[in-house]
Design a protein around this motif. Structure first.
Motif, PDB file in Angstrom:
ATOM      1  N   MET A  22      11.432 -17.235  21.949  1.00 38.79           N
ATOM      2  CA  MET A  22      10.275 -16.420  22.309  1.00 38.79           C
ATOM      3  C   MET A  22      10.407 -15.039  21.679  1.00 38.79           C
ATOM      4  O   MET A  22      11.504 -14.512  21.553  1.00 38.79           O
ATOM      5  CB  MET A  22      10.185 -16.265  23.826  1.00 38.79           C
ATOM      6  N   PRO A  23       9.286 -14.427  21.311  1.00 37.35           N
ATOM      7  CA  PRO A  23       9.332 -13.056  20.818  1.00 37.35           C
ATOM      8  C   PRO A  23       9.749 -12.115  21.940  1.00 37.35           C
ATOM      9  O   PRO A  23       9.598 -12.425  23.109  1.00 37.35           O
ATOM     10  CB  PRO A  23       7.893 -12.782  20.376  1.00 37.35           C
ATOM     11  N   THR A  24      10.280 -10.969  21.573  1.00 33.36           N
ATOM     12  CA  THR A  24      10.755 -10.041  22.593  1.00 33.36           C
ATOM     13  C   THR A  24       9.803  -8.873  22.824  1.00 33.36           C
ATOM     14  O   THR A  24      10.105  -7.989  23.601  1.00 33.36           O
ATOM     15  CB  THR A  24      12.141  -9.485  22.207  1.00 33.36           C
ATOM     16  N   ILE A  61      12.534 -20.817  24.393  1.00 30.87           N
ATOM     17  CA  ILE A  61      11.370 -21.525  23.895  1.00 30.87           C
ATOM     18  C   ILE A  61      10.366 -21.679  25.030  1.00 30.87           C
ATOM     19  O   ILE A  61      10.731 -22.060  26.145  1.00 30.87           O
ATOM     20  CB  ILE A  61      11.793 -22.896  23.326  1.00 30.87           C
ATOM     21  N   LYS A  62       9.103 -21.402  24.745  1.00 29.38           N
ATOM     22  CA  LYS A  62       8.063 -21.390  25.778  1.00 29.38           C
ATOM     23  C   LYS A  62       8.048 -22.664  26.610  1.00 29.38           C
ATOM     24  O   LYS A  62       7.929 -22.620  27.826  1.00 29.38           O
ATOM     25  CB  LYS A  62       6.699 -21.175  25.134  1.00 29.38           C
ATOM     26  N   LYS A  63       8.195 -23.807  25.962  1.00 33.01           N
ATOM     27  CA  LYS A  63       8.122 -25.079  26.676  1.00 33.01           C
ATOM     28  C   LYS A  63       9.267 -25.246  27.674  1.00 33.01           C
ATOM     29  O   LYS A  63       9.154 -26.022  28.605  1.00 33.01           O
ATOM     30  CB  LYS A  63       8.140 -26.237  25.682  1.00 33.01           C
ATOM     31  N   ARG A  64      10.342 -24.525  27.490  1.00 32.60           N
ATOM     32  CA  ARG A  64      11.500 -24.640  28.388  1.00 32.60           C
ATOM     33  C   ARG A  64      11.541 -23.569  29.468  1.00 32.60           C
ATOM     34  O   ARG A  64      12.368 -23.626  30.363  1.00 32.60           O
ATOM     35  CB  ARG A  64      12.788 -24.585  27.572  1.00 32.60           C
ATOM     36  N   MET A  65      10.648 -22.594  29.370  1.00 34.78           N
ATOM     37  CA  MET A  65      10.671 -21.474  30.316  1.00 34.78           C
ATOM     38  C   MET A  65      10.483 -21.951  31.758  1.00 34.78           C
ATOM     39  O   MET A  65      11.202 -21.520  32.650  1.00 34.78           O
ATOM     40  CB  MET A  65       9.593 -20.456  29.951  1.00 34.78           C
ATOM     41  N   GLY A  66       9.518 -22.831  32.013  1.00 37.61           N
ATOM     42  CA  GLY A  66       9.277 -23.332  33.368  1.00 37.61           C
ATOM     43  C   GLY A  66      10.466 -24.108  33.891  1.00 37.61           C
ATOM     44  O   GLY A  66      10.865 -23.950  35.048  1.00 37.61           O
ATOM     45  N   GLY A 122       9.015 -21.884  40.311  1.00 39.01           N
ATOM     46  CA  GLY A 122       9.467 -21.370  39.016  1.00 39.01           C
ATOM     47  C   GLY A 122       8.566 -21.813  37.878  1.00 39.01           C
ATOM     48  O   GLY A 122       8.250 -21.029  36.973  1.00 39.01           O
ATOM     49  N   VAL A 123       8.125 -23.072  37.921  1.00 38.08           N
ATOM     50  CA  VAL A 123       7.221 -23.586  36.887  1.00 38.08           C
ATOM     51  C   VAL A 123       5.888 -22.837  36.930  1.00 38.08           C
ATOM     52  O   VAL A 123       5.368 -22.410  35.896  1.00 38.08           O
ATOM     53  CB  VAL A 123       7.013 -25.110  37.048  1.00 38.08           C
ATOM     54  N   VAL A 124       5.325 -22.676  38.132  1.00 40.50           N
ATOM     55  CA  VAL A 124       4.052 -21.963  38.265  1.00 40.50           C
ATOM     56  C   VAL A 124       4.196 -20.518  37.783  1.00 40.50           C
ATOM     57  O   VAL A 124       3.366 -20.021  37.013  1.00 40.50           O
ATOM     58  CB  VAL A 124       3.530 -22.010  39.724  1.00 40.50           C
ATOM     59  N   ALA A 125       5.243 -19.838  38.219  1.00 36.54           N
ATOM     60  CA  ALA A 125       5.452 -18.444  37.818  1.00 36.54           C
ATOM     61  C   ALA A 125       5.625 -18.328  36.305  1.00 36.54           C
ATOM     62  O   ALA A 125       5.087 -17.401  35.686  1.00 36.54           O
ATOM     63  CB  ALA A 125       6.653 -17.859  38.553  1.00 36.54           C
ATOM     64  N   ALA A 126       6.341 -19.257  35.718  1.00 37.65           N
ATOM     65  CA  ALA A 126       6.533 -19.225  34.259  1.00 37.65           C
ATOM     66  C   ALA A 126       5.217 -19.404  33.534  1.00 37.65           C
ATOM     67  O   ALA A 126       4.945 -18.717  32.545  1.00 37.65           O
ATOM     68  CB  ALA A 126       7.532 -20.303  33.845  1.00 37.65           C
ATOM     69  N   ARG A 127       4.396 -20.314  34.034  1.00 36.29           N
ATOM     70  CA  ARG A 127       3.090 -20.550  33.382  1.00 36.29           C
ATOM     71  C   ARG A 127       2.161 -19.342  33.530  1.00 36.29           C
ATOM     72  O   ARG A 127       1.435 -19.015  32.605  1.00 36.29           O
ATOM     73  CB  ARG A 127       2.420 -21.787  33.982  1.00 36.29           C
TER      74      ARG A 127
END
Length: 146
Positions: free
Chosen positions: A4-6, A87-92, A135-140
């Motif tokens: 992910m960009p910073t 990676i965005k897909k792994r954040m949740g 965590g998934v909801v917050a990440a999204r």
């Protein structure tokens, strides 16, 4: 895949606010939904017989506590969501696992000698769904959309 960009996330204050509120409310929904299932399937008799000193508090006490607990859970994961290069897909996935480990496994380990194993296992499953899905909801909602 790239990390992910910073750069800071740019959102209007009201966008941050509604995302935070919905994330916190999701925990309350998950808490009651999975808690009710667990109570009906496993933990009810333990609370009714006061096993290990368990006492079911009044619903108003639970709601007041969870209205404080839910925002604290979401606040606890925000630094990760905003700063950890993943990676965005792994954040949740990662956010959910962090909340489960810190908010679920750690407190349950303190009860190993006080409560029956079946109660601990059922509570671990309940807390997994509550915290992981939060965590998934917050990440999204609060994480990067890029």
């Amino acid at each position: 895949e790239e990390s992910m960009p910073t750069k800071p996330i740019q959102r209007a204050w009201f966008s941050w606010l509604w995302r935070f509120i919905v994330s916190a409310l999701s925990y309350i929904i998950f808490y009651y939904f999975f808690g009710a299932i667990n109570y009906l399937l496993v933990t009810g008799p333990y609370y009714e017989s006061h096993t290990g000193g368990l006492v079911a508090p009044a619903q108003e006490v639970i709601l007041k506590a969870e209205l404080i607990h839910a925002p604290m859970i979401v606040l606890s994961i925000i630094p990760f969501l905003l700063n950890f290069p993943v990676i965005k897909k792994r954040m949740g996935l990662l956010a959910g696992m962090i909340l489960f480990a810190v908010g679920g496994i750690a407190p349950l380990l303190m009860q190993v000698n006080a409560l029956p194993l079946v109660l601990l296992a059922a509570s671990a499953v309940e807390i997994f769904f509550q915290n992981y899905l939060t965590g998934v909801v917050a990440a999204r909602l609060l994480g990067r959309s890029e």
